[in-house]
Design a protein around this motif. Structure first.
Motif, PDB file in Angstrom:
ATOM      1  N   CYS A  53       0.830  -1.208   0.000  1.00 17.76           N
ATOM      2  CA  CYS A  53       0.000   0.000   0.000  1.00 17.76           C
ATOM      3  C   CYS A  53       0.864   1.257   0.000  1.00 17.76           C
ATOM      4  CB  CYS A  53      -0.922   0.008   1.212  1.00 17.76           C
ATOM      5  SG  CYS A  53      -2.238  -1.218   1.193  1.00 17.76           S
ATOM      6  N   CYS A  54       1.956   1.218   0.740  1.00 17.96           N
ATOM      7  CA  CYS A  54       2.829   2.390   0.867  1.00 17.96           C
ATOM      8  C   CYS A  54       3.642   2.655  -0.389  1.00 17.96           C
ATOM      9  CB  CYS A  54       3.777   2.215   2.048  1.00 17.96           C
ATOM     10  SG  CYS A  54       2.971   2.231   3.660  1.00 17.96           S
ATOM     11  N   THR A  55       3.741   1.668  -1.272  1.00 18.74           N
ATOM     12  CA  THR A  55       4.516   1.831  -2.500  1.00 18.74           C
ATOM     13  C   THR A  55       3.643   1.825  -3.751  1.00 18.74           C
ATOM     14  OG1 THR A  55       4.982  -0.559  -2.414  1.00 18.74           O
ATOM     15  CG2 THR A  55       6.653   0.922  -1.540  1.00 18.74           C
ATOM     16  N   GLY A  56       2.346   1.967  -3.581  1.00 18.86           N
ATOM     17  CA  GLY A  56       1.440   2.127  -4.704  1.00 18.86           C
ATOM     18  C   GLY A  56       1.080   0.870  -5.443  1.00 18.86           C
ATOM     19  N   ILE A  57       1.471  -0.291  -4.922  1.00 18.11           N
ATOM     20  CA  ILE A  57       1.161  -1.559  -5.579  1.00 18.11           C
ATOM     21  C   ILE A  57      -0.276  -1.979  -5.306  1.00 18.11           C
ATOM     22  CG2 ILE A  57       1.780  -4.009  -5.689  1.00 18.11           C
ATOM     23  CD1 ILE A  57       4.628  -3.150  -4.908  1.00 18.11           C
ATOM     24  N   LEU A  58      -0.782  -1.609  -4.138  1.00 17.21           N
ATOM     25  CA  LEU A  58      -2.111  -2.005  -3.697  1.00 17.21           C
ATOM     26  C   LEU A  58      -2.839  -0.783  -3.162  1.00 17.21           C
ATOM     27  CD1 LEU A  58      -3.858  -4.600  -3.230  1.00 17.21           C
ATOM     28  CD2 LEU A  58      -2.875  -4.687  -0.932  1.00 17.21           C
ATOM     29  N   ASN A  59      -4.098  -0.640  -3.521  1.00 18.01           N
ATOM     30  CA  ASN A  59      -4.906   0.466  -3.024  1.00 18.01           C
ATOM     31  C   ASN A  59      -5.701   0.027  -1.803  1.00 18.01           C
ATOM     32  OD1 ASN A  59      -4.206   2.358  -5.064  1.00 18.01           O
ATOM     33  ND2 ASN A  59      -5.637   1.374  -6.469  1.00 18.01           N
ATOM     34  N   PRO A  60      -5.588   0.757  -0.688  1.00 22.25           N
ATOM     35  CA  PRO A  60      -6.359   0.396   0.507  1.00 22.25           C
ATOM     36  C   PRO A  60      -7.841   0.677   0.323  1.00 22.25           C
ATOM     37  CG  PRO A  60      -5.226   2.475   0.836  1.00 22.25           C
ATOM     38  CD  PRO A  60      -4.755   1.950  -0.480  1.00 22.25           C
ATOM     39  N   ASP A  61      -8.649   0.036   1.153  1.00 18.08           N
ATOM     40  CA  ASP A  61     -10.088   0.256   1.109  1.00 18.08           C
ATOM     41  C   ASP A  61     -10.498   1.504   1.878  1.00 18.08           C
ATOM     42  OD1 ASP A  61     -11.348  -2.281  -0.230  1.00 18.08           O
ATOM     43  OD2 ASP A  61      -9.782  -3.035   1.100  1.00 18.08           O
ATOM     44  N   ALA A  62      -9.702   1.880   2.854  1.00 21.82           N
ATOM     45  CA  ALA A  62     -10.001   3.081   3.643  1.00 21.82           C
ATOM     46  C   ALA A  62      -8.716   3.547   4.313  1.00 21.82           C
ATOM     47  CB  ALA A  62     -11.071   2.787   4.702  1.00 21.82           C
ATOM     48  N   GLY A  63      -8.746   4.786   4.812  1.00 23.52           N
ATOM     49  CA  GLY A  63      -7.597   5.331   5.500  1.00 23.52           C
ATOM     50  C   GLY A  63      -6.718   6.169   4.588  1.00 23.52           C
ATOM     51  N   ALA A  64      -5.623   6.665   5.151  1.00 23.19           N
ATOM     52  CA  ALA A  64      -4.741   7.574   4.417  1.00 23.19           C
ATOM     53  C   ALA A  64      -3.284   7.240   4.668  1.00 23.19           C
ATOM     54  CB  ALA A  64      -5.021   9.019   4.837  1.00 23.19           C
ATOM     55  N   ILE A  65      -2.461   7.453   3.633  1.00 19.05           N
ATOM     56  CA  ILE A  65      -1.016   7.290   3.728  1.00 19.05           C
ATOM     57  C   ILE A  65      -0.367   8.551   3.174  1.00 19.05           C
ATOM     58  CG2 ILE A  65       1.007   5.941   3.042  1.00 19.05           C
ATOM     59  CD1 ILE A  65      -0.873   3.585   2.490  1.00 19.05           C
ATOM     60  N   ARG A  66       0.557   9.122   3.940  1.00 17.02           N
ATOM     61  CA  ARG A  66       1.319  10.281   3.487  1.00 17.02           C
ATOM     62  C   ARG A  66       2.801   9.964   3.588  1.00 17.02           C
ATOM     63  NH1 ARG A  66      -1.496  14.015   0.844  1.00 17.02           N
ATOM     64  NH2 ARG A  66      -0.261  15.751   1.668  1.00 17.02           N
ATOM     65  N   ILE A  67       3.528  10.274   2.539  1.00 17.23           N
ATOM     66  CA  ILE A  67       4.973  10.070   2.500  1.00 17.23           C
ATOM     67  C   ILE A  67       5.638  11.424   2.317  1.00 17.23           C
ATOM     68  CG2 ILE A  67       6.884   9.053   1.201  1.00 17.23           C
ATOM     69  CD1 ILE A  67       5.051   6.721   0.529  1.00 17.23           C
ATOM     70  N   MET A  68       6.424  11.828   3.291  1.00 15.08           N
ATOM     71  CA  MET A  68       7.062  13.142   3.278  1.00 15.08           C
ATOM     72  C   MET A  68       6.031  14.247   3.046  1.00 15.08           C
ATOM     73  SD  MET A  68      10.266  12.290   3.708  1.00 15.08           S
ATOM     74  CE  MET A  68      11.353  10.883   3.431  1.00 15.08           C
ATOM     75  N   GLY A  69       4.836  14.040   3.596  1.00 13.32           N
ATOM     76  CA  GLY A  69       3.796  15.055   3.501  1.00 13.32           C
ATOM     77  C   GLY A  69       2.988  15.032   2.226  1.00 13.32           C
ATOM     78  N   THR A  70       3.266  14.087   1.327  1.00 14.11           N
ATOM     79  CA  THR A  70       2.520  14.025   0.071  1.00 14.11           C
ATOM     80  C   THR A  70       1.891  12.654  -0.099  1.00 14.11           C
ATOM     81  OG1 THR A  70       2.673  14.520  -2.310  1.00 14.11           O
ATOM     82  CG2 THR A  70       4.464  13.232  -1.346  1.00 14.11           C
ATOM     83  N   ASP A  71       1.105  12.481  -1.149  1.00 17.79           N
ATOM     84  CA  ASP A  71       0.419  11.211  -1.355  1.00 17.79           C
ATOM     85  C   ASP A  71       1.373  10.177  -1.950  1.00 17.79           C
ATOM     86  OD1 ASP A  71      -0.184  11.062  -4.531  1.00 17.79           O
ATOM     87  OD2 ASP A  71      -0.312  13.127  -3.809  1.00 17.79           O
ATOM     88  N   VAL A  72       0.974   8.911  -1.854  1.00 16.62           N
ATOM     89  CA  VAL A  72       1.827   7.803  -2.289  1.00 16.62           C
ATOM     90  C   VAL A  72       2.169   7.908  -3.769  1.00 16.62           C
ATOM     91  CG1 VAL A  72       1.899   5.309  -2.664  1.00 16.62           C
ATOM     92  CG2 VAL A  72       1.047   6.214  -0.498  1.00 16.62           C
ATOM     93  N   THR A  73       1.187   8.178  -4.604  1.00 20.07           N
ATOM     94  CA  THR A  73       1.417   8.230  -6.048  1.00 20.07           C
ATOM     95  C   THR A  73       2.466   9.264  -6.405  1.00 20.07           C
ATOM     96  OG1 THR A  73      -0.855   7.503  -6.505  1.00 20.07           O
ATOM     97  CG2 THR A  73       0.327   8.594  -8.294  1.00 20.07           C
TER      98      THR A  73
END
Length: 240
Positions: A53-73
């Protein structure tokens, strides 16, 4: 000037369902910039799913991930993220240095291929195709591939699995150097001594939820070993 406190990785209430099962269950986690964060858990606890999920391979069903303040993509597309998977069949026919040179060509400012290959011992089997390498040798190639683009945050999924003690210690030394250089690292491992040696903070996951977190000193206060803490806060997937 107020210091930037944006974490390298911030996960809030993440949920992942696969095949009718909840794999990640309202999980929240934070990894600080320039630190090594270890994610420990039994097989099937959700560690690799979380990394996907953190590397964009899988999309979560809910919740949020931020990497260095930006989105995973955005973080992945701009080369800020590196991934060392447990295995990759896609590289089966290519030789190690050929692979690294190709991966380097995808980045604006890659690490020099030869010094990285030399440090990880890849030159010793440079003429052998990836599929014919031992498990530990494949792991070394996977690690080099994760680092070649100079990522700010690198995910290492069981980075020393299959490695002999000499190779394992070399990887430990490299992870220490990454931290010294300000690179943020999130790693999974089943080796308690590896987690104790490398991690600034440990998160223990079981059944897709965080069971416990803390520094090694905090978790082992009172004379308990890290393995004692792990066993007390996770379930065995095997039954006698």
């Amino acid at each position: 000037m107020v210091p930037d406190t944006t974490p390298a990785l911030e996960i809030d209430d993440l949920v992942v369902r696969l095949g009718g099962r909840t794999i990640i269950d309202s999980l929240s986690l934070r990894a600080e910039v320039g630190q090594v964060t270890a994610l420990l858990g039994p097989n099937g606890a959700g560690k690799t799913t979380l990394i996907r999920c953190c590397t964009g391979i899988l999309n979560p069903d809910a919740g949020a991930i931020r990497i260095m303040g930006t989105d995973v993509t955005t973080a992945c597309a701009t080369g800020r993220v590196g991934l060392m998977p447990q295995s990759t069949g896609a590289w089966s026919g290519i030789k190690p240095l050929e692979l690294l040179r190709y991966l380097a060509s995808l980045h604006a400012h890659p690490l020099p291929v030869e010094p990285l290959a030399e440090r990880l011992g890849l030159t010793d089997f440079a003429s052998t195709s990836y599929r014919r390498l031992s498990g530990g040798q494949q792991q070394a190639v996977n690690l080099a591939g994760a680092l070649i683009g100079r990522p700010e945050l690198v995910f290492l999924d069981e980075p020393t699995a299959g490695m002999d003690p000499h190779s394992r210690r070399s990887v430990w030394s490299l992870v220490h150097d990454l931290r010294e250089a300000g690179v943020s690292v999130l790693l999974t491992t089943h080796l308690m001594d590896e987690a104790a040696e490398l991690a600034d903070r440990i998160w223990i996951i079981d059944h897709g939820r965080i069971a416990l977190s803390g520094t090694v000193a905090e978790l082992t206060a009172g004379g308990r070993t890290l393995e004692d803490v792990f066993l007390a806060n996770t379930d065995s997937r095997m039954r006698p």
